[in-house]
Scaffold this motif. Structure first.
Motif, PDB file in Angstrom:
ATOM      1  N   PHE A 161      41.671  -8.354  10.559  1.00  0.00           N
ATOM      2  CA  PHE A 161      41.670  -9.484  10.631  1.00  0.00           C
ATOM      3  C   PHE A 161      40.488 -10.369   9.462  1.00  0.00           C
ATOM      4  CE2 PHE A 161      43.443 -10.106  14.930  1.00  0.00           C
ATOM      5  CZ  PHE A 161      44.225 -11.167  14.898  1.00  0.00           C
ATOM      6  N   GLN A 162      39.665  -8.823   9.204  1.00  0.00           N
ATOM      7  CA  GLN A 162      39.277  -9.432   8.180  1.00  0.00           C
ATOM      8  C   GLN A 162      39.140  -8.131   6.847  1.00  0.00           C
ATOM      9  OE1 GLN A 162      34.825  -8.115   9.484  1.00  0.00           O
ATOM     10  NE2 GLN A 162      35.223  -8.304  11.598  1.00  0.00           N
ATOM     11  N   PHE A 163      40.187  -7.728   7.054  1.00  0.00           N
ATOM     12  CA  PHE A 163      40.187  -6.875   5.626  1.00  0.00           C
ATOM     13  C   PHE A 163      42.183  -6.908   5.384  1.00  0.00           C
ATOM     14  CE2 PHE A 163      36.530  -6.041   6.700  1.00  0.00           C
ATOM     15  CZ  PHE A 163      35.847  -5.926   5.958  1.00  0.00           C
ATOM     16  N   GLY A 164      42.694  -6.998   6.273  1.00  0.00           N
ATOM     17  CA  GLY A 164      44.304  -6.268   6.603  1.00  0.00           C
ATOM     18  C   GLY A 164      44.569  -5.677   6.140  1.00  0.00           C
ATOM     19  N   ILE A 165      43.946  -4.636   7.083  1.00  0.00           N
ATOM     20  CA  ILE A 165      44.515  -3.858   6.709  1.00  0.00           C
ATOM     21  C   ILE A 165      45.105  -3.181   8.225  1.00  0.00           C
ATOM     22  CG2 ILE A 165      43.065  -1.801   7.144  1.00  0.00           C
ATOM     23  CD1 ILE A 165      40.866  -2.146   5.106  1.00  0.00           C
ATOM     24  N   LYS A 166      46.027  -2.864   8.055  1.00  0.00           N
ATOM     25  CA  LYS A 166      46.731  -2.573   9.682  1.00  0.00           C
ATOM     26  C   LYS A 166      46.375  -0.907  10.197  1.00  0.00           C
ATOM     27  CE  LYS A 166      50.520  -5.075   8.131  1.00  0.00           C
ATOM     28  NZ  LYS A 166      50.098  -5.739   7.161  1.00  0.00           N
ATOM     29  N   LEU A 167      45.195  -0.620  10.881  1.00  0.00           N
ATOM     30  CA  LEU A 167      44.950   1.056  11.074  1.00  0.00           C
ATOM     31  C   LEU A 167      45.919   1.630  11.572  1.00  0.00           C
ATOM     32  CD1 LEU A 167      42.675   2.851  11.415  1.00  0.00           C
ATOM     33  CD2 LEU A 167      42.461   1.315  13.414  1.00  0.00           C
ATOM     34  N   ASN A 168      46.580   2.639  11.648  1.00  0.00           N
ATOM     35  CA  ASN A 168      47.620   3.812  11.623  1.00  0.00           C
ATOM     36  C   ASN A 168      47.017   5.188  11.244  1.00  0.00           C
ATOM     37  OD1 ASN A 168      50.837   3.950  11.928  1.00  0.00           O
ATOM     38  ND2 ASN A 168      50.969   4.285   9.507  1.00  0.00           N
ATOM     39  N   ASN A 169      48.331   5.134  12.678  1.00  0.00           N
ATOM     40  CA  ASN A 169      48.362   6.870  12.695  1.00  0.00           C
ATOM     41  C   ASN A 169      47.105   8.291  13.266  1.00  0.00           C
ATOM     42  OD1 ASN A 169      49.300  10.146  12.685  1.00  0.00           O
ATOM     43  ND2 ASN A 169      48.438  10.527  10.711  1.00  0.00           N
ATOM     44  N   VAL A 170      46.641   6.979  14.277  1.00  0.00           N
ATOM     45  CA  VAL A 170      45.469   7.180  15.246  1.00  0.00           C
ATOM     46  C   VAL A 170      45.459   8.022  16.103  1.00  0.00           C
ATOM     47  CG1 VAL A 170      44.141   5.036  14.439  1.00  0.00           C
ATOM     48  CG2 VAL A 170      45.800   5.157  16.630  1.00  0.00           C
ATOM     49  N   VAL A 171      44.473   9.142  16.062  1.00  0.00           N
ATOM     50  CA  VAL A 171      44.695   9.794  17.033  1.00  0.00           C
ATOM     51  C   VAL A 171      43.166   9.208  18.447  1.00  0.00           C
ATOM     52  CG1 VAL A 171      44.060  12.261  18.652  1.00  0.00           C
ATOM     53  CG2 VAL A 171      45.712  12.057  16.409  1.00  0.00           C
ATOM     54  N   ASP A 172      43.422   8.235  18.766  1.00  0.00           N
ATOM     55  CA  ASP A 172      42.500   8.054  19.931  1.00  0.00           C
ATOM     56  C   ASP A 172      42.104   8.617  21.412  1.00  0.00           C
ATOM     57  OD1 ASP A 172      41.435   6.378  22.114  1.00  0.00           O
ATOM     58  OD2 ASP A 172      42.159   4.355  20.805  1.00  0.00           O
ATOM     59  N   THR A 173      41.353   9.684  21.122  1.00  0.00           N
ATOM     60  CA  THR A 173      40.400  10.733  21.774  1.00  0.00           C
ATOM     61  C   THR A 173      40.183   9.800  23.638  1.00  0.00           C
ATOM     62  OG1 THR A 173      38.249   9.760  21.484  1.00  0.00           O
ATOM     63  CG2 THR A 173      38.697  12.110  20.334  1.00  0.00           C
ATOM     64  N   GLN A 174      40.360   8.657  23.780  1.00  0.00           N
ATOM     65  CA  GLN A 174      40.043   7.925  25.001  1.00  0.00           C
ATOM     66  C   GLN A 174      41.663   8.208  25.835  1.00  0.00           C
ATOM     67  OE1 GLN A 174      39.724   3.739  25.924  1.00  0.00           O
ATOM     68  NE2 GLN A 174      37.590   4.121  26.428  1.00  0.00           N
ATOM     69  N   ILE A 175      42.905   7.832  24.285  1.00  0.00           N
ATOM     70  CA  ILE A 175      44.330   7.873  25.232  1.00  0.00           C
ATOM     71  C   ILE A 175      44.349   9.272  25.986  1.00  0.00           C
ATOM     72  CG2 ILE A 175      45.956   7.626  24.907  1.00  0.00           C
ATOM     73  CD1 ILE A 175      45.497   5.456  22.590  1.00  0.00           C
ATOM     74  N   ALA A 176      43.499  10.474  24.667  1.00  0.00           N
ATOM     75  CA  ALA A 176      44.288  11.424  24.204  1.00  0.00           C
ATOM     76  C   ALA A 176      44.060  12.259  26.470  1.00  0.00           C
ATOM     77  CB  ALA A 176      44.094  12.832  23.376  1.00  0.00           C
ATOM     78  N   TYR A 177      42.387  11.534  26.404  1.00  0.00           N
ATOM     79  CA  TYR A 177      41.607  12.189  27.950  1.00  0.00           C
ATOM     80  C   TYR A 177      41.879  12.518  29.066  1.00  0.00           C
ATOM     81  CZ  TYR A 177      38.622  12.822  31.378  1.00  0.00           C
ATOM     82  OH  TYR A 177      37.265  12.761  32.573  1.00  0.00           O
ATOM     83  N   SER A 178      42.990  10.880  28.806  1.00  0.00           N
ATOM     84  CA  SER A 178      43.391  10.010  30.059  1.00  0.00           C
ATOM     85  C   SER A 178      44.947  11.240  30.200  1.00  0.00           C
ATOM     86  CB  SER A 178      43.990   8.636  29.923  1.00  0.00           C
ATOM     87  OG  SER A 178      42.985   8.337  30.143  1.00  0.00           O
ATOM     88  N   LEU A 179      46.144  11.308  29.384  1.00  0.00           N
ATOM     89  CA  LEU A 179      46.877  12.095  29.278  1.00  0.00           C
ATOM     90  C   LEU A 179      46.668  13.752  29.902  1.00  0.00           C
ATOM     91  CD1 LEU A 179      48.849  10.432  25.870  1.00  0.00           C
ATOM     92  CD2 LEU A 179      49.822  10.430  27.876  1.00  0.00           C
ATOM     93  N   ILE A 180      46.251  13.810  28.904  1.00  0.00           N
ATOM     94  CA  ILE A 180      45.454  15.345  29.723  1.00  0.00           C
ATOM     95  C   ILE A 180      44.839  15.318  31.135  1.00  0.00           C
ATOM     96  CG2 ILE A 180      43.870  17.202  29.650  1.00  0.00           C
ATOM     97  CD1 ILE A 180      43.751  16.879  26.676  1.00  0.00           C
ATOM     98  N   GLU A 181      44.059  14.156  31.424  1.00  0.00           N
ATOM     99  CA  GLU A 181      43.926  14.116  33.371  1.00  0.00           C
ATOM    100  C   GLU A 181      45.443  14.043  33.731  1.00  0.00           C
ATOM    101  OE1 GLU A 181      40.472  13.959  35.132  1.00  0.00           O
ATOM    102  OE2 GLU A 181      41.351  15.294  32.988  1.00  0.00           O
ATOM    103  N   GLU A 182      46.304  13.859  33.167  1.00  0.00           N
ATOM    104  CA  GLU A 182      47.748  12.821  33.822  1.00  0.00           C
ATOM    105  C   GLU A 182      48.245  14.694  33.884  1.00  0.00           C
ATOM    106  OE1 GLU A 182      49.371   9.694  32.056  1.00  0.00           O
ATOM    107  OE2 GLU A 182      47.982   8.504  32.291  1.00  0.00           O
ATOM    108  N   GLN A 183      48.511  14.783  33.103  1.00  0.00           N
ATOM    109  CA  GLN A 183      48.992  16.401  32.941  1.00  0.00           C
ATOM    110  C   GLN A 183      48.711  17.396  33.364  1.00  0.00           C
ATOM    111  OE1 GLN A 183      49.697  17.266  27.961  1.00  0.00           O
ATOM    112  NE2 GLN A 183      48.878  19.027  29.330  1.00  0.00           N
ATOM    113  N   GLU A 184      47.531  17.186  34.326  1.00  0.00           N
ATOM    114  CA  GLU A 184      46.555  18.298  34.900  1.00  0.00           C
ATOM    115  C   GLU A 184      46.899  18.061  36.713  1.00  0.00           C
ATOM    116  OE1 GLU A 184      42.469  19.453  33.473  1.00  0.00           O
ATOM    117  OE2 GLU A 184      43.226  20.145  31.785  1.00  0.00           O
TER     118      GLU A 184
END
Length: 343
Positions: free
Chosen positions: A128-151
């Motif tokens: 909204f401030q700069f017209g930038i579409k953030l792309n190709n992220v690895v979100d460690t919050q998401i990754a943590y949850s997925l590892i918890e689910e895996q285990e």
């Protein structure tokens, strides 16, 4: 790494890439190198490989933003970039819009992986401030949850781990982050803390601390995630980046969701398509959705395998955002609509 080597007066410790044969009890502090912290006020001070992304020089960087009420409004003040050999603090106050726009190709590039802990509000501010579409992220919050689910550990889809909690987990870093609470106290006392210039030593240290462990954590997580989880990580990363970035064309001009890999379909694991749904809540009805002390929305979350977010104080105040498998999202939508009509 090519760079204009801007002048600097700060150094920080950067954890090295975890060794595959390293001692599992080894602490992060035992394996760190000292790297410079560069304060950037002009695009020429950033590495060429960052400013001009290419498939020949793919990068993985730690990423974060600091600001005042960081969202679609507010003010983006500092953008932090952690490379293996340096940390760059991109000063949006001194460098202005021109500096942030110069970073647009990198932030939107598929060739640069941005490792970040909870990208939603940062993505909203950039869009909204700069017209930038953030792309190709690895979100460690998401990754943590997925590892918890895996285990096999059960949790609510939106039962998030904080960055402080992630750092403290010995599987990823095993490091306390007491300084974070000191900055939180300062922010409560002075909400415009990140606008002050010149950047104080405390501001520089705090900004660098929020990114300097991300690459280390990223490598630890990549070793744990299976192929199915890696696909979900990519999909949810795209949906998280879109989450608060409402637009009029249903995200048609945003990066598309990654397709389900053929081998996941072939092996019978049958991953479920995930979507983002945005519900409009009539004025005065959000209280019915949330319920007394959040009881209603908690009940809906417990009934659906989906993440349910509201705009909250930063807004938008009349929207509910739902992320998850199509069937679970539709279920959550129906339950929320039912609460709105339940007068």
């Amino acid at each position: 790494m090519a760079s204009s080597s801007p002048s600097h007066s700060y150094l920080t410790h950067l954890p090295l890439h975890p060794s595959h044969q390293g001692d599992s009890e080894k602490r992060v502090e035992d394996d760190e190198s000292r790297v410079p912290i560069h304060i950037v006020t002009a695009a020429s001070q950033l590495p060429v490989e960052f400013l001009e992304p290419s498939p020949q020089s793919k990068l993985v960087i730690g990423f974060d933003c600091e600001g005042v009420d960081l969202c679609r409004k507010g003010t983006l003040c500092v953008m932090q970039l952690a490379f293996p050999d340096a940390v760059y603090l991109v000063d949006a106050i001194e460098g202005g819009e021109e500096l942030i726009i110069a970073c647009k190709p990198a932030l939107e590039s598929n060739y640069i992986t941005k490792v970040i802990h909870d990208c939603k509000r940062d993505s909203e501010a950039l869009y909204f401030q700069f017209g930038i579409k953030l792309n190709n992220v690895v979100d460690t919050q998401i990754a943590y949850s997925l590892i918890e689910e895996q285990e096999g550990r059960k949790r609510l889809r939106d039962d998030y781990i904080s960055f402080v909690g992630l750092l403290a987990d010995p599987r990823y870093c095993g490091k306390s982050y007491d300084e974070k609470e000191e900055v939180r106290v300062l922010l409560r006392q002075d909400p415009k803390f990140w606008r002050h210039r010149p950047l104080s030593e405390q501001m520089v240290r705090a900004a660098a601390d929020d990114v300097r462990f991300l690459l280390y954590i990223y490598h630890q997580m990549m070793e744990k995630l299976n192929e199915r989880s890696l696909w979900y990580l990519a999909v949810r990363g795209v949906l998280y980046c879109r989450c608060f970035c409402l637009n009029s064309n249903n995200f048609a001009d945003w990066p598309s969701l990654p397709p389900i890999p053929d081998n996941l379909n072939a092996d019978g694991s049958d991953p479920k398509e995930e979507i983002l749904s945005v519900l409009d809540i009539p004025q005065g009805k959000m209280g019915l959705v949330i319920g007394k002390r959040g009881a209603t929305i908690l009940s809906i979350k417990q009934s659906c395998n989906a993440e349910i977010l509201t705009g909250g104080p930063k807004g938008p105040p009349d929207k509910v955002f739902i992320i998850g498998p199509v069937k679970e999202v539709r279920k959550a939508e129906a339950m929320i609509r039912g609460r709105i009509l339940d007068i």
